[in-house]
Write a protein that holds these residues in place. Structure first.
Motif, PDB file in Angstrom:
ATOM      1  N   LEU A 107       0.839  -1.130   0.010  1.00 45.19           N
ATOM      2  CA  LEU A 107       0.049   0.018   0.182  1.00 45.19           C
ATOM      3  C   LEU A 107       1.006   1.194  -0.106  1.00 45.19           C
ATOM      4  CD1 LEU A 107      -2.744  -0.863   2.812  1.00 45.19           C
ATOM      5  CD2 LEU A 107      -2.677  -1.385   0.384  1.00 45.19           C
ATOM      6  N   VAL A 108       1.054   1.904  -0.969  1.00 45.71           N
ATOM      7  CA  VAL A 108       1.961   3.220  -1.033  1.00 45.71           C
ATOM      8  C   VAL A 108       0.796   4.573  -1.370  1.00 45.71           C
ATOM      9  CG1 VAL A 108       3.700   4.248  -2.430  1.00 45.71           C
ATOM     10  CG2 VAL A 108       3.416   1.666  -2.500  1.00 45.71           C
ATOM     11  N   ARG A 109       1.209   5.251  -0.437  1.00 46.94           N
ATOM     12  CA  ARG A 109       0.656   6.580  -0.245  1.00 46.94           C
ATOM     13  C   ARG A 109       1.255   7.548  -0.992  1.00 46.94           C
ATOM     14  NH1 ARG A 109      -0.404   8.302   5.858  1.00 46.94           N
ATOM     15  NH2 ARG A 109       1.839   8.150   5.812  1.00 46.94           N
ATOM     16  N   VAL A 110       0.668   8.221  -1.877  1.00 51.09           N
ATOM     17  CA  VAL A 110       1.749   9.219  -2.824  1.00 51.09           C
ATOM     18  C   VAL A 110       1.322  10.563  -2.462  1.00 51.09           C
ATOM     19  CG1 VAL A 110       1.786   9.779  -5.166  1.00 51.09           C
ATOM     20  CG2 VAL A 110       1.321   7.582  -4.803  1.00 51.09           C
ATOM     21  N   THR A 111       2.433  11.275  -1.955  1.00 50.79           N
ATOM     22  CA  THR A 111       2.396  12.640  -1.647  1.00 50.79           C
ATOM     23  C   THR A 111       3.445  13.585  -2.461  1.00 50.79           C
ATOM     24  OG1 THR A 111       3.964  12.493   0.202  1.00 50.79           O
ATOM     25  CG2 THR A 111       1.703  12.350   0.654  1.00 50.79           C
ATOM     26  N   HIS A 112       4.609  12.657  -2.968  1.00 53.09           N
ATOM     27  CA  HIS A 112       5.386  13.443  -3.811  1.00 53.09           C
ATOM     28  C   HIS A 112       5.472  13.390  -5.443  1.00 53.09           C
ATOM     29  CE1 HIS A 112       7.370  13.307   0.233  1.00 53.09           C
ATOM     30  NE2 HIS A 112       7.955  14.281  -0.123  1.00 53.09           N
ATOM     31  N   GLY A 113       4.733  12.492  -5.812  1.00 52.08           N
ATOM     32  CA  GLY A 113       4.473  12.403  -7.029  1.00 52.08           C
ATOM     33  C   GLY A 113       5.073  11.167  -7.841  1.00 52.08           C
ATOM     34  N   PRO A 114       4.985  11.099  -9.313  1.00 49.82           N
ATOM     35  CA  PRO A 114       5.236   9.892 -10.041  1.00 49.82           C
ATOM     36  C   PRO A 114       6.685   9.218  -9.685  1.00 49.82           C
ATOM     37  CG  PRO A 114       4.717  11.518 -11.403  1.00 49.82           C
ATOM     38  CD  PRO A 114       4.512  12.174 -10.048  1.00 49.82           C
ATOM     39  N   GLU A 115       7.863  10.506  -9.735  1.00 52.31           N
ATOM     40  CA  GLU A 115       9.057  10.026  -9.477  1.00 52.31           C
ATOM     41  C   GLU A 115       9.475   9.073  -8.228  1.00 52.31           C
ATOM     42  OE1 GLU A 115       8.070  13.234 -10.173  1.00 52.31           O
ATOM     43  OE2 GLU A 115       8.468  13.377 -12.197  1.00 52.31           O
ATOM     44  N   ALA A 116       8.619   9.698  -7.140  1.00 55.85           N
ATOM     45  CA  ALA A 116       8.994   9.137  -5.998  1.00 55.85           C
ATOM     46  C   ALA A 116       8.197   7.809  -5.801  1.00 55.85           C
ATOM     47  CB  ALA A 116       8.356   9.978  -4.553  1.00 55.85           C
ATOM     48  N   LEU A 117       7.055   7.723  -6.565  1.00 51.77           N
ATOM     49  CA  LEU A 117       6.539   6.445  -6.672  1.00 51.77           C
ATOM     50  C   LEU A 117       7.019   5.489  -7.116  1.00 51.77           C
ATOM     51  CD1 LEU A 117       3.963   4.589  -6.302  1.00 51.77           C
ATOM     52  CD2 LEU A 117       2.958   5.677  -8.167  1.00 51.77           C
ATOM     53  N   ALA A 118       7.570   5.681  -8.529  1.00 50.55           N
ATOM     54  CA  ALA A 118       8.597   4.810  -9.407  1.00 50.55           C
ATOM     55  C   ALA A 118      10.074   4.402  -8.479  1.00 50.55           C
ATOM     56  CB  ALA A 118       8.833   5.688 -10.565  1.00 50.55           C
ATOM     57  N   ALA A 119      10.358   5.206  -7.612  1.00 47.42           N
ATOM     58  CA  ALA A 119      11.420   4.741  -6.837  1.00 47.42           C
ATOM     59  C   ALA A 119      11.154   3.666  -5.861  1.00 47.42           C
ATOM     60  CB  ALA A 119      12.307   6.032  -6.042  1.00 47.42           C
ATOM     61  N   CYS A 148       2.597  -0.886   4.489  1.00 44.29           N
ATOM     62  CA  CYS A 148       2.069   0.408   4.150  1.00 44.29           C
ATOM     63  C   CYS A 148       3.576   1.267   4.100  1.00 44.29           C
ATOM     64  CB  CYS A 148       1.491   0.959   5.319  1.00 44.29           C
ATOM     65  SG  CYS A 148      -0.033   0.049   5.828  1.00 44.29           S
ATOM     66  N   LEU A 149       3.793   1.945   2.888  1.00 45.19           N
ATOM     67  CA  LEU A 149       4.616   2.986   2.521  1.00 45.19           C
ATOM     68  C   LEU A 149       4.323   4.162   2.074  1.00 45.19           C
ATOM     69  CD1 LEU A 149       6.580   0.021   0.794  1.00 45.19           C
ATOM     70  CD2 LEU A 149       7.215   1.195   3.021  1.00 45.19           C
ATOM     71  N   ASP A 150       5.391   5.139   2.220  1.00 47.98           N
ATOM     72  CA  ASP A 150       5.090   6.451   1.457  1.00 47.98           C
ATOM     73  C   ASP A 150       5.757   6.293   0.184  1.00 47.98           C
ATOM     74  OD1 ASP A 150       3.087   7.688   3.180  1.00 47.98           O
ATOM     75  OD2 ASP A 150       4.665   8.224   4.639  1.00 47.98           O
ATOM     76  N   ASP A 151       5.580   6.991  -0.798  1.00 52.05           N
ATOM     77  CA  ASP A 151       6.263   7.151  -2.129  1.00 52.05           C
ATOM     78  C   ASP A 151       7.615   7.752  -1.638  1.00 52.05           C
ATOM     79  OD1 ASP A 151       5.182   9.748  -1.483  1.00 52.05           O
ATOM     80  OD2 ASP A 151       5.053  10.202  -3.649  1.00 52.05           O
ATOM     81  N   GLY A 152       8.712   7.174  -2.104  1.00 47.11           N
ATOM     82  CA  GLY A 152      10.065   7.634  -1.635  1.00 47.11           C
ATOM     83  C   GLY A 152      10.656   6.729  -0.831  1.00 47.11           C
ATOM     84  N   ASP A 153       9.671   5.874  -0.033  1.00 48.33           N
ATOM     85  CA  ASP A 153      10.540   4.731   0.830  1.00 48.33           C
ATOM     86  C   ASP A 153      11.166   3.717   0.135  1.00 48.33           C
ATOM     87  OD1 ASP A 153       9.612   6.311   3.033  1.00 48.33           O
ATOM     88  OD2 ASP A 153       7.785   4.902   3.468  1.00 48.33           O
ATOM     89  N   VAL A 154      12.139   3.225   0.655  1.00 49.88           N
ATOM     90  CA  VAL A 154      13.120   2.331  -0.119  1.00 49.88           C
ATOM     91  C   VAL A 154      13.527   1.166   1.103  1.00 49.88           C
ATOM     92  CG1 VAL A 154      14.895   1.509  -1.429  1.00 49.88           C
ATOM     93  CG2 VAL A 154      13.663   3.914  -1.774  1.00 49.88           C
ATOM     94  N   PRO A 155      13.243   0.074   0.861  1.00 49.08           N
ATOM     95  CA  PRO A 155      13.593  -0.825   2.037  1.00 49.08           C
ATOM     96  C   PRO A 155      15.140  -1.139   1.683  1.00 49.08           C
ATOM     97  CG  PRO A 155      12.552  -2.142   0.209  1.00 49.08           C
ATOM     98  CD  PRO A 155      12.515  -0.524  -0.145  1.00 49.08           C
ATOM     99  N   GLN A 156      15.836  -1.527   2.957  1.00 44.51           N
ATOM    100  CA  GLN A 156      17.432  -1.546   3.250  1.00 44.51           C
ATOM    101  C   GLN A 156      17.487  -3.209   2.797  1.00 44.51           C
ATOM    102  OE1 GLN A 156      19.264   1.288   3.085  1.00 44.51           O
ATOM    103  NE2 GLN A 156      17.148   1.913   2.455  1.00 44.51           N
ATOM    104  N   GLU A 157      18.767  -3.256   2.801  1.00 47.36           N
ATOM    105  CA  GLU A 157      19.307  -4.838   2.509  1.00 47.36           C
ATOM    106  C   GLU A 157      18.885  -5.739   3.561  1.00 47.36           C
ATOM    107  OE1 GLU A 157      23.669  -7.018   2.048  1.00 47.36           O
ATOM    108  OE2 GLU A 157      23.546  -4.984   1.747  1.00 47.36           O
ATOM    109  N   GLY A 158      18.457  -6.870   3.115  1.00 46.44           N
ATOM    110  CA  GLY A 158      18.011  -8.281   3.959  1.00 46.44           C
ATOM    111  C   GLY A 158      16.450  -7.952   4.261  1.00 46.44           C
ATOM    112  N   TRP A 159      15.829  -7.022   3.910  1.00 48.87           N
ATOM    113  CA  TRP A 159      14.303  -6.932   4.481  1.00 48.87           C
ATOM    114  C   TRP A 159      13.530  -8.340   3.926  1.00 48.87           C
ATOM    115  CZ3 TRP A 159      10.179  -6.378   1.085  1.00 48.87           C
ATOM    116  CH2 TRP A 159      10.155  -6.121  -0.147  1.00 48.87           C
TER     117      TRP A 159
END
Length: 163
Positions: A5-17, A78-89
């Motif tokens: 579930l990705v909440r978008v507040t920054h736009g398509p670039e952050a969502l794509a990341a 649950c994530l916000d756009d621009g969130d990126v999980p770190q190694e081992g997740w």
């Protein structure tokens, strides 16, 4: 399996990341689908959602609950756009979802934060769902009351471009 579930507040670039960071989890069979929750829907967001095979919903008052209603899986990350999980997740989340039931249906990924924000989280709202939480659908839909969130050893960080 998990639904993003990705909440978008920054736009398509952050969502794509954010979505691109989950390609290995899709290949591993951990992530099965995604629901994009956007305050404003435009062609660029629709294209990113379509390319990812995700469902695009308007961002409402209780966006996580609205996303849970259309999610295809029981476990929701649950994530916000621009969130990126770190190694081992992947391994950490996979182990949790295979062993936990709805009654323990709330886990929190580690996130670097200020001391004041950490203290505020301890004092108020520790059971409130926020970005970086892995929640069972039944908890979000208020069908089951979960215990306090379990801390996971996996971490999620903001992509520095999106603050």
């Amino acid at each position: 399996m998990i639904t993003l579930l990705v909440r978008v507040t920054h736009g398509p670039e952050a969502l794509a990341a954010t979505l691109s960071a989950f390609v290995p989890a899709v290949a591993a069979g951990l992530v099965g689908d995604a629901v994009i929750l956007a305050g404003r829907q435009d062609d660029a967001l629709a294209q990113v959602a379509d390319a990812a095979g995700a469902t695009l919903l308007p961002l409402g008052r209780d966006c996580w609950k609205e996303g849970a209603r259309v999610a295809r899986r029981d476990w929701l990350l649950c994530l916000d756009d621009g969130d990126v999980p770190q190694e081992g997740w992947i391994r950490v989340l996979e182990r949790f979802v295979t062993s936990a039931g709805p009654e323990q249906g709330f886990a929190r990924m580690r996130r670097r934060q200020s001391a004041m924000r950490a203290l505020t989280g301890l004092l108020w709202g520790s059971r409130r769902v926020r970005s970086g939480d892995l929640v069972h659908r039944r908890v979000l839909l208020n069908e089951v009351r979960s215990r306090a969130p379990m801390r996971l050893s996996a971490a999620v960080e903001r992509d520095p471009v999106f603050g």
